[in-house]
Design a protein around this motif. Structure first.
Motif, mmCIF file in Angstrom:
data_model
loop_
_atom_site.group_PDB
_atom_site.id
_atom_site.type_symbol
_atom_site.label_atom_id
_atom_site.label_comp_id
_atom_site.label_asym_id
_atom_site.label_seq_id
_atom_site.Cartn_x
_atom_site.Cartn_y
_atom_site.Cartn_z
ATOM 1 N N PRO A 7 31.339 -43.322 -70.082
ATOM 2 C CA PRO A 7 32.241 -42.175 -70.003
ATOM 3 C C PRO A 7 31.567 -40.825 -70.249
ATOM 4 O O PRO A 7 32.121 -39.805 -69.879
ATOM 5 N N PHE A 8 30.375 -40.802 -70.848
ATOM 6 C CA PHE A 8 29.699 -39.533 -71.115
ATOM 7 C C PHE A 8 28.616 -39.236 -70.081
ATOM 8 O O PHE A 8 27.917 -38.241 -70.188
ATOM 9 N N SER A 9 28.478 -40.076 -69.070
ATOM 10 C CA SER A 9 27.485 -39.883 -68.018
ATOM 11 C C SER A 9 28.082 -39.048 -66.890
ATOM 12 O O SER A 9 29.255 -39.164 -66.567
ATOM 13 N N PHE A 10 27.251 -38.230 -66.271
ATOM 14 C CA PHE A 10 27.693 -37.398 -65.153
ATOM 15 C C PHE A 10 27.390 -38.058 -63.805
ATOM 16 O O PHE A 10 27.597 -37.453 -62.768
ATOM 17 N N ASP A 11 26.886 -39.275 -63.803
ATOM 18 C CA ASP A 11 26.502 -39.974 -62.575
ATOM 19 C C ASP A 11 27.593 -40.922 -62.119
ATOM 20 O O ASP A 11 28.246 -41.573 -62.930
ATOM 21 N N GLY A 12 27.774 -41.015 -60.817
ATOM 22 C CA GLY A 12 28.695 -41.975 -60.233
ATOM 23 C C GLY A 12 30.029 -41.368 -59.832
ATOM 24 O O GLY A 12 30.177 -40.151 -59.726
ATOM 25 N N ARG A 13 30.979 -42.253 -59.601
ATOM 26 C CA ARG A 13 32.303 -41.876 -59.125
ATOM 27 C C ARG A 13 33.354 -42.613 -59.940
ATOM 28 O O ARG A 13 33.109 -43.720 -60.404
ATOM 29 N N ILE A 14 34.529 -41.993 -60.102
ATOM 30 C CA ILE A 14 35.658 -42.663 -60.748
ATOM 31 C C ILE A 14 36.922 -42.444 -59.923
ATOM 32 O O ILE A 14 37.009 -41.518 -59.128
ATOM 33 N N ARG A 15 37.891 -43.308 -60.156
ATOM 34 C CA ARG A 15 39.161 -43.232 -59.456
ATOM 35 C C ARG A 15 40.089 -42.213 -60.115
ATOM 36 O O ARG A 15 39.849 -41.751 -61.223
ATOM 37 N N ARG A 16 41.185 -41.911 -59.438
ATOM 38 C CA ARG A 16 42.184 -40.996 -59.982
ATOM 39 C C ARG A 16 42.780 -41.518 -61.277
ATOM 40 O O ARG A 16 43.044 -40.755 -62.209
ATOM 41 N N THR A 17 42.994 -42.820 -61.358
ATOM 42 C CA THR A 17 43.591 -43.416 -62.550
ATOM 43 C C THR A 17 42.731 -43.168 -63.777
ATOM 44 O O THR A 17 43.239 -42.751 -64.824
ATOM 45 N N GLU A 18 41.435 -43.429 -63.654
ATOM 46 C CA GLU A 18 40.543 -43.216 -64.794
ATOM 47 C C GLU A 18 40.471 -41.747 -65.167
ATOM 48 O O GLU A 18 40.439 -41.395 -66.346
ATOM 49 N N TYR A 19 40.470 -40.874 -64.172
ATOM 50 C CA TYR A 19 40.436 -39.440 -64.452
ATOM 51 C C TYR A 19 41.718 -38.994 -65.163
ATOM 52 O O TYR A 19 41.670 -38.248 -66.139
ATOM 53 N N GLY A 20 42.859 -39.464 -64.696
ATOM 54 C CA GLY A 20 44.125 -39.109 -65.328
ATOM 55 C C GLY A 20 44.207 -39.614 -66.756
ATOM 56 O O GLY A 20 44.635 -38.889 -67.665
ATOM 57 N N LEU A 21 43.765 -40.852 -66.977
ATOM 58 C CA LEU A 21 43.749 -41.391 -68.337
ATOM 59 C C LEU A 21 42.773 -40.631 -69.225
ATOM 60 O O LEU A 21 43.031 -40.445 -70.417
ATOM 61 N N SER A 22 41.675 -40.177 -68.637
ATOM 62 C CA SER A 22 40.705 -39.383 -69.399
ATOM 63 C C SER A 22 41.319 -38.070 -69.864
ATOM 64 O O SER A 22 41.108 -37.652 -71.012
ATOM 65 N N MET A 23 42.064 -37.433 -68.983
ATOM 66 C CA MET A 23 42.711 -36.176 -69.353
ATOM 67 C C MET A 23 43.770 -36.394 -70.432
ATOM 68 O O MET A 23 43.848 -35.620 -71.383
ATOM 69 N N ILE A 24 44.550 -37.456 -70.295
ATOM 70 C CA ILE A 24 45.558 -37.759 -71.315
ATOM 71 C C ILE A 24 44.884 -38.045 -72.650
ATOM 72 O O ILE A 24 45.295 -37.518 -73.691
ATOM 73 N N LEU A 25 43.846 -38.857 -72.625
ATOM 74 C CA LEU A 25 43.106 -39.180 -73.847
ATOM 75 C C LEU A 25 42.538 -37.924 -74.505
ATOM 76 O O LEU A 25 42.628 -37.754 -75.723
ATOM 77 N N TYR A 26 41.984 -37.027 -73.692
ATOM 78 C CA TYR A 26 41.422 -35.785 -74.216
ATOM 79 C C TYR A 26 42.498 -34.936 -74.896
ATOM 80 O O TYR A 26 42.314 -34.468 -76.023
ATOM 81 N N PHE A 27 43.626 -34.730 -74.232
ATOM 82 C CA PHE A 27 44.665 -33.864 -74.789
ATOM 83 C C PHE A 27 45.342 -34.481 -76.018
ATOM 84 O O PHE A 27 45.707 -33.755 -76.943
ATOM 85 N N VAL A 28 45.483 -35.801 -76.054
ATOM 86 C CA VAL A 28 46.033 -36.458 -77.250
ATOM 87 C C VAL A 28 45.053 -36.309 -78.415
ATOM 88 O O VAL A 28 45.446 -35.966 -79.536
ATOM 89 N N ALA A 29 43.764 -36.557 -78.157
ATOM 90 C CA ALA A 29 42.754 -36.409 -79.213
ATOM 91 C C ALA A 29 42.688 -34.963 -79.699
ATOM 92 O O ALA A 29 42.558 -34.705 -80.907
#
Length: 153
Positions: A7-29
């Motif tokens: 999750p801390f790497s800038f390489d590769g690709r992710i889906r919309r689901t993982e990105y959306g969950l990442s944003m939710i996780l960030y704002f909750v934290a």
């Protein structure tokens, strides 16, 4: 591929689901951290804790940009992170990696061109009077009163 792999790497690709969950996780934290820090009134802890949190958010955003075939710097465009939540990623492999969904429509195509992700063949045809019209068989008749695209003789 599993969600939140590197999750801390800038390489590769992710889906919309993982990105959306990442944003939710960030704002909750962030909300929890802000509530804890606000009760102690020591905001220096907030700034120190924000470094890994922002790194996580920017890394996930860069990988989502990669899924669309763009540089990670595109996430700095205002409101572009919102676009990343809704825009479908490229189905084919691109310069940033394979499709994170595991789907590659052009994998069986012998004419698969990895530089042609969207079906766009590139270049400008120049309009209907251009000699580069994309149709090699079309030649206007000589008796139309003009030659070589010159309509104003």
């Amino acid at each position: 591929m599993h969600m939140f792999n590197n999750p801390f790497s800038f390489d590769g690709r992710i889906r919309r689901t993982e990105y959306g969950l990442s944003m939710i996780l960030y704002f909750v934290a962030y909300a929890i951290l802000f509530a804890v820090v606000a009760s102690d009134r020591d905001f220096s802890i907030l700034f120190i804790a924000m470094i890994p949190m922002l790194w996580f958010l920017w890394a996930q955003g860069a990988k989502r940009c990669h899924d669309l075939g763009n540089s990670g710097w595109w996430q700095l465009i205002p409101l572009y992170p919102l676009w990343l939540l809704f825009q479908e990623g490229q189905i084919v492999a691109n310069q940033y990696g394979e499709n994170p969904k595991g789907i590659n429509l052009n994998s069986n195509n012998p004419n698969n061109n990895s530089n042609n992700q969207t079906g766009y063949s590139g270049g400008y045809s120049g309009g209907h009077n251009s000699t580069n019209s994309g149709s090699a068989t079309h030649t206007p008749p000589k008796n139309e009163g003009y030659d070589n695209g010159d309509l104003y003789k």
